[in-house]
Scaffold this active site. Structure first.
Site, mmCIF file in Angstrom:
data_model
loop_
_atom_site.group_PDB
_atom_site.id
_atom_site.type_symbol
_atom_site.label_atom_id
_atom_site.label_comp_id
_atom_site.label_asym_id
_atom_site.label_seq_id
_atom_site.Cartn_x
_atom_site.Cartn_y
_atom_site.Cartn_z
ATOM 1 N N ASP A 257 0.779 -1.189 -0.003
ATOM 2 C CA ASP A 257 0.212 -0.007 0.022
ATOM 3 C C ASP A 257 0.956 1.291 0.057
ATOM 4 O O ASP A 257 0.674 1.964 -0.553
ATOM 5 C CB ASP A 257 -0.964 0.272 1.261
ATOM 6 C CG ASP A 257 -0.214 -0.445 2.526
ATOM 7 O OD1 ASP A 257 0.954 -0.626 2.642
ATOM 8 O OD2 ASP A 257 -1.069 -0.383 3.480
ATOM 9 N N TYR A 258 1.947 1.165 0.946
ATOM 10 C CA TYR A 258 2.882 2.270 0.837
ATOM 11 C C TYR A 258 3.574 2.668 -0.782
ATOM 12 O O TYR A 258 3.603 3.994 -1.126
ATOM 13 C CB TYR A 258 3.776 2.005 1.845
ATOM 14 C CG TYR A 258 4.973 3.305 1.833
ATOM 15 C CD1 TYR A 258 4.882 4.403 2.707
ATOM 16 C CD2 TYR A 258 6.309 2.948 1.197
ATOM 17 C CE1 TYR A 258 6.120 5.109 2.893
ATOM 18 C CE2 TYR A 258 7.296 3.931 1.247
ATOM 19 C CZ TYR A 258 7.025 5.206 2.065
ATOM 20 O OH TYR A 258 8.283 6.127 2.007
#
Length: 443
Positions: A257-258
């Site tokens: 996600d990052y």
């Protein structure tokens, strides 16, 4: 003479550090203020009322962008709330979406739940994908890969199995997805559940976690390209991922996600948050599970943003209160205990305010229970950092990983062996033991 010089030098250093701590203390209170104001402005807003023509078009699906919902599922241990959580996606009010349920292994008990729901809602476009691919070390990415390849719509909602979706939430998320936006993400929060661990979890996500999440989102809105995305529930522009090599290109990272968000920012697409929080609704939860998740997230943050190794502990209420109180005795001639107690009281009031904003009303427990839980969380927060720095291994479900500087991950055990061991435990009616081992990553 030398002793005088050394004493003068140490005194000067102490005074400089004390001044820094007071400035940092003020900065953290600015963070509190911005998070509360932004939360009041953003969270649970429904947006301007639609015209009747727009409402009719939405209901009919005319001119509506389609959304592919990707759900990664793992049934070890089996979450008793899984049926409720998945059913909420079948009941979304958005007129044009497909559901793609991704299960890593044949025989997973999730398959039975999915098939029951698909039979119950035959008019909902839904597909079951069984069998994980091997495109990287990230189990979630491996699980989603087949569903991603067959996605038919330009927007992807990647949402974890534990998330309960409100019927109107997807419509609101799509409305935020302007042409210059790559990701619309939801602030992690929790549903109302019984028990003290649920209270602790709600307080954590509605206080400390949410404070920094909202503040960093404001910085991102100011085009400072600050990354605060948590991948529990994200609406993502598919062409953005395709441009980056597809979802498989992010399988080398545990914190996919990052890196979704970082790639989005690097290529000119912005990030925005939904006014609806991501409602975690685990059926299996405990204090140890929350502690383990926090340790895992801390290890990941340190590897991806090393400065957090120093700033995160200093942002915790108790440690910051002690250091700033010492600093206040130097530069403000304040009484240490009085300053520290004032700091604690102001912090607990700020967290109570933010929790009410996230809850969209009073939380489902008393102020006394909140105060006791808050004190427990704040006075034990530092142990998360101590545990995170004990070793660099990350436990995620039944696998162990090493994360290198920059975020690339390496698996250090055979996940198939671990999965077989987990199945054996379940077959021997040792579900409690498995939950204790794997519940740390029920996200």
């Amino acid at each position: 003479m030398v002793e005088i010089i050394w004493w003068t030098l140490l005194t000067t250093i102490y005074e400089v550090l004390a001044a820094f701590m007071l400035v940092y203390w003020v900065a953290i209170w600015i963070v509190h203020f911005i998070a509360i104001v932004h939360g009041c402005h953003k969270m649970h807003r429904r947006g301007p009322p639609q015209s009747q023509a727009a409402a009719d078009a939405l209901e009919k699906g005319e001119g509506v962008v389609g959304v592919t919902v990707l759900k990664p599922l793992v049934g070890y241990p089996m979450d008793p709330n899984l049926m409720t959580n998945l059913e909420s996606y079948f009941n979304m009010e958005y007129p044009k979406f497909e559901l793609r349920f991704c299960v890593a292994e044949e025989g997973d008990p999730c398959i039975m739940v999915v098939k029951q729901l698909m039979s119950k809602y035959p008019n909902v476009d839904s597909t079951l994908h069984v069998g994980a691919s091997d495109v990287g070390v990230n189990p979630k990415v491996n699980n989603l890969f087949k569903g991603y390849q067959e996605a038919r719509y330009p927007l992807l909602l990647i949402s974890d199995a534990s998330i309960f979706m409100k019927p109107e939430a997807l419509t609101e998320m799509v409305s935020i997805m302007a042409s210059n936006i790559g990701i619309v993400h939801q602030v992690p929060y929790t549903t109302d559940r019984k028990g003290w661990p649920a209270t602790l979890e709600k307080l954590f996500f509605g206080g400390a976690h949410c404070r920094m999440y909202l503040f960093l989102n404001v910085l991102d809105m100011l085009n400072l390209k600050v990354n605060c995305v948590t991948g529990m529930s994200c609406l993502i522009r598919k062409k953005m991922l395709d441009h980056g090599g597809g979802i498989g290109a992010f399988g080398q990272y545990l914190a996919e996600d990052y890196f979704f968000a970082r790639y989005s920012q690097a290529n000119g697409w912005g990030l925005r948050i939904s006014s609806f929080p991501a409602l975690q609704n685990h059926g299996v939860y405990s204090v140890q599970a929350l502690f383990s998740r926090a340790v895992r997230w801390t290890k990941l943050r340190v590897k991806m943003a090393p400065v957090s190794m120093f700033l995160d502990p200093l942002s915790e209420c108790v440690l910051l209160g002690i250091l700033s109180s010492l600093a206040a005795t130097v530069h403000l001639q304040a009484d240490f205990l009085a300053f520290f107690l004032f700091h604690l009281l102001a912090w607990i009031l700020a967290d109570w305010t933010l929790l009410n904003i996230m809850q969209n009303g009073p939380p489902p427990f008393s102020k006394f229970e909140f105060a006791i839980t808050w004190l427990f969380r704040e006075f034990t927060a530092f142990f998360v950092y101590l545990s995170a720095f004990q070793n660099s291994e990350i436990q995620w479900r039944t696998s162990r990983f090493i994360v290198h500087w920059g975020g690339r991950a390496e698996r250090i055990n055979d996940p198939s062996d671990a999965a077989a061991a987990a199945v054996a435990c379940i077959d021997n009616n040792e579900k409690t033991k498995v939950a204790g081992l794997t519940g740390v990553s029920i996200v």
